[in-house]
Scaffold this motif. Structure first.
Motif, short mmCIF file in Angstrom:
data_model
loop_
_atom_site.label_atom_id
_atom_site.label_comp_id
_atom_site.label_asym_id
_atom_site.label_seq_id
_atom_site.Cartn_x
_atom_site.Cartn_y
_atom_site.Cartn_z
N TYR A 199 19.47 -15.40 22.72
CA TYR A 199 19.71 -13.82 22.93
C TYR A 199 19.88 -13.31 24.23
N LEU A 200 19.58 -14.12 25.21
CA LEU A 200 19.95 -13.55 26.52
C LEU A 200 21.33 -13.76 27.01
N PHE A 201 22.24 -14.42 26.05
CA PHE A 201 23.31 -14.59 26.31
C PHE A 201 24.61 -13.78 25.36
N ARG A 202 23.84 -12.73 24.75
CA ARG A 202 24.59 -11.57 23.93
C ARG A 202 25.75 -11.24 24.61
N ASN A 203 26.96 -11.23 24.08
CA ASN A 203 28.27 -10.90 24.94
C ASN A 203 28.67 -11.47 26.03
N LYS A 204 28.07 -12.85 26.01
CA LYS A 204 28.23 -13.55 27.23
C LYS A 204 28.96 -14.85 27.22
N ARG A 205 29.29 -15.58 28.04
CA ARG A 205 30.03 -17.01 27.69
C ARG A 205 29.03 -18.01 27.77
N VAL A 206 29.06 -18.81 26.65
CA VAL A 206 28.33 -20.25 26.92
C VAL A 206 28.75 -21.48 26.66
N THR A 207 28.32 -22.30 27.21
CA THR A 207 28.77 -23.94 26.88
C THR A 207 27.82 -24.43 26.41
N VAL A 208 27.96 -25.03 25.36
CA VAL A 208 27.00 -26.25 24.77
C VAL A 208 27.42 -27.54 25.25
N SER A 268 27.79 -18.65 18.52
CA SER A 268 29.20 -18.07 18.51
C SER A 268 28.94 -16.52 17.61
N GLU A 269 27.89 -16.41 16.76
CA GLU A 269 27.93 -15.12 15.98
C GLU A 269 27.66 -13.86 17.02
N TYR A 270 27.30 -14.32 18.19
CA TYR A 270 27.05 -12.98 19.19
C TYR A 270 27.22 -13.21 20.66
N THR A 271 27.77 -14.46 20.80
CA THR A 271 28.60 -14.48 22.44
C THR A 271 29.86 -13.97 22.66
N SER A 272 30.48 -13.79 23.82
CA SER A 272 31.72 -13.49 23.62
C SER A 272 32.50 -14.65 23.71
#
Ligand code: FAD
Length: 320
Positions: free
Chosen positions: A152-161, A176-180
């Motif tokens: 949740y800390l990465f809402r609208n941010k880019r994440v890499t798994v 992917s539901e809530y990140t950019s």
């Protein structure tokens, strides 16, 4: 994860049990219910909050009786159910077990010891680290091993798994539901997750980069800004900009405290048991993800816990 339960307050001073169960995940809590219902006195010890890795699963869709339930909710149900039967003590990290004249003594880092006739080890696994530069430096500053806890800390941010097995795939699908943007980097040259997750990844158009080795996690000194990876076929090195790195590259069993007691472990540290869940030590059983050859599933952990408890009970009855 917070449980609003008063765990362990009723029997504060009790240190002597028929059975000590080490670990309060699916396996340990299942074992606890069976022990208590057989009439054995039992305590469950956990080094952290109860519930185990189940609580880290964003969604569980393969546990019988629940079409879909969040891991946190399922873990809460396990804890609530088991705490009707036994005392669950959190912040009790078991550091060793030794034989005494009546059975065993179980020592904890907190300095409290418990004596018992039998033990069920259900300590599960912990996240394997990538061991690349930047991983430790940016842990908690963009690097995480738990999307349920930190996603949740990465809402609208880019994440890499990093790591595209089942756990990594579920983490990516959920985030992917809530990140950019969310992408997966996989070491192997093929999908490493179940078909159901492959279909979800493709439907959501989540990039799943195969045959890539992450060699560094980069940051600006305060937080993650990207990572470096190498194509394992061409050797080409590239950089990815990202705000969050979620690492799912495997699990390691939490069993090192058993070596000194002589519990047989396999070459990777998993506990070797027979078909009844018994280890090489008398009255010491093991269950769940810490056991060699386990399937790393909640359902099998619950089944293992049940089997270990039933067979330990039979052993105790037969030994008089
Ligand atoms: P754990 O749940 O790992 O519990 C072990 C417990 O032992 C922990 O609470 C730990 O703190 C404690 N412990 C460890 N060492 C000590 C010690 N020395 N002293 C005291 N306590 C100790 N499975 C499914 O079936 N379906 C899914 O959808 C699913 N999704 C998943 C998603 C993710 C992201 C992850 C990480 C796992 C997922 N799993 C799923 C796997 C499932 O969570 C595990 O198989 C299951 O939790 C194993 O249960 P366990 O009781 O063996 O171990």
């Amino acid at each position: 994860m917070e449980f609003n339960l008063s765990l362990g307050s009723a029997e504060e001073e009790k240190r002597d049990y028929d059975v000590v169960i080490i670990g309060s995940g699916a396996a340990g809590l299942s074992a606890a219910i069976y022990c208590a219902r057989s009439g054995l006195s039992a305590v469950v010890l956990d080094k952290t909050t109860p519930g185990g890795l189940t609580a880290e699963a964003p969604w569980v869709e393969n546990y019988l009786g629940y079409k879909a339930i969040s891991g946190v909710d399922l873990a809460k149900k396990f804890v609530e159910h088991a705490s009707d039967y036994v005392t669950i003590r959190q912040d009790r990290e078991v550091t060793g077990i030794t034989r005494n004249k009546d059975g065993y003594e179980v020592q904890t880092r907190e300095g409290v010891s418990y004596s018992c006739k039998g033990i069920i080890v259900a300590t599960g696994t912990t996240h394997r680290h990538l061991n690349v530069p930047g991983e430790d430096k940016y842990y908690g500053k963009g690097v995480s091993y738990c999307s349920t806890c930190d996603g949740y800390l990465f809402r609208n941010k880019r994440v890499t798994v990093i790591g595209g097995g089942n756990s990594g795939a579920i983490a990516a699908i959920t985030m992917s539901e809530y990140t950019s943007s969310t992408e997966v980097i996989e070491f192997m040259p093929r999908y490493m997750c179940e078909d159901a997750y492959v279909r979800a990844i493709e439907r959501r158009k989540i990039p799943y980069l195969k045959n890539k080795q992450v060699t560094e996690i980069k940051g600006d000194g305060k937080k993650v800004t990207g990572l470096v990876m190498k194509d394992r076929q061409t050797g080409e090195v590239s950089e990815v900009e990202t705000d969050g790195v979620f690492i799912y590259v495997g699990l390691i069993p939490q069993t090192s405290f058993l070596r000194e007691a002589g519990v047989k472990l396999d070459e990777r540290g998993y506990i070797i048991t027979n078909a009844k869940g018994k280890t090489n030590l008398d009255m010491v059983y093991a269950a769940g993800d810490c056991v060699a050859g386990n399937e790393a599933q909640i359902a099998t952990a619950v089944g293992d816990g049940c089997r270990a408890a039933i067979n330990l009970y039979r052993d105790m009855v037969n030994s008089g």
